[in-house]
Design a protein around this motif. Structure first.
Motif, PDB file in Angstrom:
ATOM      1  N   PRO A   1     -17.573   1.237   1.870  1.00  0.00           N
ATOM      2  CA  PRO A   1     -16.684   2.397   1.885  1.00  0.00           C
ATOM      3  C   PRO A   1     -16.048   2.620   0.523  1.00  0.00           C
ATOM      4  O   PRO A   1     -15.759   1.663  -0.201  1.00  0.00           O
ATOM      5  N   PRO A   2     -15.799   3.876   0.176  1.00  0.00           N
ATOM      6  CA  PRO A   2     -14.964   4.135  -0.998  1.00  0.00           C
ATOM      7  C   PRO A   2     -13.508   3.856  -0.647  1.00  0.00           C
ATOM      8  O   PRO A   2     -13.159   3.662   0.512  1.00  0.00           O
ATOM      9  N   ARG A   3     -12.669   3.855  -1.670  1.00  0.00           N
ATOM     10  CA  ARG A   3     -11.230   3.652  -1.452  1.00  0.00           C
ATOM     11  C   ARG A   3     -10.655   4.886  -0.754  1.00  0.00           C
ATOM     12  O   ARG A   3     -11.006   6.008  -1.098  1.00  0.00           O
ATOM     13  N   SER A   4      -9.759   4.679   0.213  1.00  0.00           N
ATOM     14  CA  SER A   4      -9.259   5.821   0.991  1.00  0.00           C
ATOM     15  C   SER A   4      -7.742   5.905   1.064  1.00  0.00           C
ATOM     16  O   SER A   4      -7.222   6.880   1.585  1.00  0.00           O
ATOM     17  N   THR A   5      -7.029   4.908   0.555  1.00  0.00           N
ATOM     18  CA  THR A   5      -5.571   4.914   0.700  1.00  0.00           C
ATOM     19  C   THR A   5      -4.869   4.502  -0.588  1.00  0.00           C
ATOM     20  O   THR A   5      -5.449   3.857  -1.461  1.00  0.00           O
ATOM     21  N   LEU A   6      -3.617   4.891  -0.653  1.00  0.00           N
ATOM     22  CA  LEU A   6      -2.695   4.408  -1.679  1.00  0.00           C
ATOM     23  C   LEU A   6      -1.570   3.736  -0.911  1.00  0.00           C
ATOM     24  O   LEU A   6      -1.095   4.263   0.089  1.00  0.00           O
ATOM     25  N   GLY A   7      -1.140   2.588  -1.342  1.00  0.00           N
ATOM     26  CA  GLY A   7      -0.094   1.895  -0.613  1.00  0.00           C
ATOM     27  C   GLY A   7      -0.666   1.063   0.520  1.00  0.00           C
ATOM     28  O   GLY A   7      -1.879   0.924   0.668  1.00  0.00           O
ATOM     29  N   THR A   8       0.243   0.546   1.356  1.00  0.00           N
ATOM     30  CA  THR A   8      -0.156  -0.422   2.374  1.00  0.00           C
ATOM     31  C   THR A   8       0.068   0.050   3.807  1.00  0.00           C
ATOM     32  O   THR A   8      -0.122  -0.726   4.734  1.00  0.00           O
ATOM     33  N   ARG A   9       0.448   1.283   4.022  1.00  0.00           N
ATOM     34  CA  ARG A   9       0.786   1.746   5.366  1.00  0.00           C
ATOM     35  C   ARG A   9      -0.363   1.540   6.357  1.00  0.00           C
ATOM     36  O   ARG A   9      -0.163   1.026   7.461  1.00  0.00           O
ATOM     37  N   VAL A  10      -1.574   1.941   6.003  1.00  0.00           N
ATOM     38  CA  VAL A  10      -2.714   1.818   6.918  1.00  0.00           C
ATOM     39  C   VAL A  10      -2.991   0.347   7.225  1.00  0.00           C
ATOM     40  O   VAL A  10      -3.220  -0.022   8.380  1.00  0.00           O
ATOM     41  N   LEU A  11      -2.942  -0.504   6.212  1.00  0.00           N
ATOM     42  CA  LEU A  11      -3.149  -1.940   6.433  1.00  0.00           C
ATOM     43  C   LEU A  11      -2.085  -2.502   7.369  1.00  0.00           C
ATOM     44  O   LEU A  11      -2.392  -3.285   8.271  1.00  0.00           O
ATOM     45  N   GLU A  12      -0.843  -2.093   7.183  1.00  0.00           N
ATOM     46  CA  GLU A  12       0.241  -2.562   8.045  1.00  0.00           C
ATOM     47  C   GLU A  12      -0.006  -2.161   9.503  1.00  0.00           C
ATOM     48  O   GLU A  12       0.225  -2.948  10.420  1.00  0.00           O
ATOM     49  N   ILE A  13      -0.487  -0.945   9.715  1.00  0.00           N
ATOM     50  CA  ILE A  13      -0.786  -0.471  11.073  1.00  0.00           C
ATOM     51  C   ILE A  13      -1.868  -1.334  11.704  1.00  0.00           C
ATOM     52  O   ILE A  13      -1.719  -1.841  12.820  1.00  0.00           O
ATOM     53  N   LEU A  14      -2.972  -1.501  10.983  1.00  0.00           N
ATOM     54  CA  LEU A  14      -4.108  -2.263  11.518  1.00  0.00           C
ATOM     55  C   LEU A  14      -3.719  -3.717  11.778  1.00  0.00           C
ATOM     56  O   LEU A  14      -4.030  -4.272  12.834  1.00  0.00           O
ATOM     57  N   ALA A  15      -3.025  -4.332  10.829  1.00  0.00           N
ATOM     58  CA  ALA A  15      -2.637  -5.740  10.981  1.00  0.00           C
ATOM     59  C   ALA A  15      -1.644  -5.920  12.130  1.00  0.00           C
ATOM     60  O   ALA A  15      -1.748  -6.879  12.898  1.00  0.00           O
ATOM     61  N   SER A  16      -0.716  -4.992  12.281  1.00  0.00           N
ATOM     62  CA  SER A  16       0.284  -5.137  13.345  1.00  0.00           C
ATOM     63  C   SER A  16      -0.336  -4.982  14.730  1.00  0.00           C
ATOM     64  O   SER A  16       0.240  -5.438  15.724  1.00  0.00           O
ATOM     65  N   HIS A  17      -1.507  -4.369  14.815  1.00  0.00           N
ATOM     66  CA  HIS A  17      -2.206  -4.225  16.094  1.00  0.00           C
ATOM     67  C   HIS A  17      -3.283  -5.300  16.284  1.00  0.00           C
ATOM     68  O   HIS A  17      -4.053  -5.244  17.239  1.00  0.00           O
ATOM     69  N   GLY A  18      -3.351  -6.244  15.356  1.00  0.00           N
ATOM     70  CA  GLY A  18      -4.277  -7.368  15.496  1.00  0.00           C
ATOM     71  C   GLY A  18      -5.736  -7.011  15.310  1.00  0.00           C
ATOM     72  O   GLY A  18      -6.620  -7.710  15.811  1.00  0.00           O
ATOM     73  N   VAL A  19      -6.018  -5.932  14.575  1.00  0.00           N
ATOM     74  CA  VAL A  19      -7.406  -5.514  14.354  1.00  0.00           C
ATOM     75  C   VAL A  19      -8.087  -6.501  13.396  1.00  0.00           C
ATOM     76  O   VAL A  19      -7.557  -6.810  12.322  1.00  0.00           O
TER      77      VAL A  19
END
Length: 195
Positions: A134-152
């Motif tokens: 995949p190419p890069r799709s985000t700036l910052g950590t919001r998406v990672l925080e969402i995924l990690a907090s849901h245990g993905v």
């Protein structure tokens, strides 16, 4: 199930997304429903199609960031697809508890990342996110925080030397959310952005 089985099945699903009629389509985003087997039982797979035509290439080039109301700063082009297609996927899968895996190659991988985060926020049971080059799709950590907090469980597979995984350039502020697992020996093994 052995560890490589699910990534291999996701790779096959990502290839199918280029060749089969999509289950869902909105704008220039297409996704295919596939049944997959996970380590703990059946998974509902959602495979996003990568760049396949000139209109897709135009979306790839929409690199200016925009502030998404739920996901933070994201790639304008890549966020448009999941925003448009997520309501269709959610409407056809009303049981939020069904375990899911989001996958895709290239543009489809970037869209799968953002789509998985949207699904998590909507209360869907996203178990895995497995993307390819995949190419890069985000700036910052919001998406990672969402995924990690849901245990993905997240896996980014990159062919060594693949140029697309280095786009948009890091100096624009974009970054990958999680470390890659590399395959291949070097540039000669991946001159054409393969899956």
């Amino acid at each position: 199930m052995t560890a490589p089985d699910l990534p291999l099945a996701c790779c096959e699903a990502s290839l199918l997304a280029y060749h089969k009629k999509p289950t869902w389509q909105a704008g220039n985003c297409e996704a295919l429903a596939v049944n997959l087997q996970g380590p703990a039982g059946p998974l509902y797979g959602i495979a996003f199609r990568g760049t396949d035509n000139l209109k897709d290439a135009g979306i790839d080039l929409m690199t200016w960031p925009r502030r998404h109301p739920k996901l933070g700063w994201v790639h304008t082009g890549f966020a448009a697809g999941p925003d448009a297609i997520h309501p269709k996927i959610a409407a056809s899968l009303p049981d939020k508890g069904v375990p899911r895996v989001y996958t895709g190659h290239s543009k489809g991988g970037a869209e799968a990342i953002l789509g998985a985060a949207l699904a998590c926020l909507a209360g869907h049971n996203v178990k895995f996110l497995i993307v390819f080059n995949p190419p890069r799709s985000t700036l910052g950590t919001r998406v990672l925080e969402i995924l990690a907090s849901h245990g993905v469980v997240m896996l980014r597979i990159v062919a060594r030397g693949d140029p697309v995984s280095h786009l948009p350039p890091f100096f624009m502020g974009y970054s990958h959310l999680f470390d890659p697992s590399y395959v291949g020996q070097g540039w000669d093994a991946a001159p054409d952005h393969p899956l």
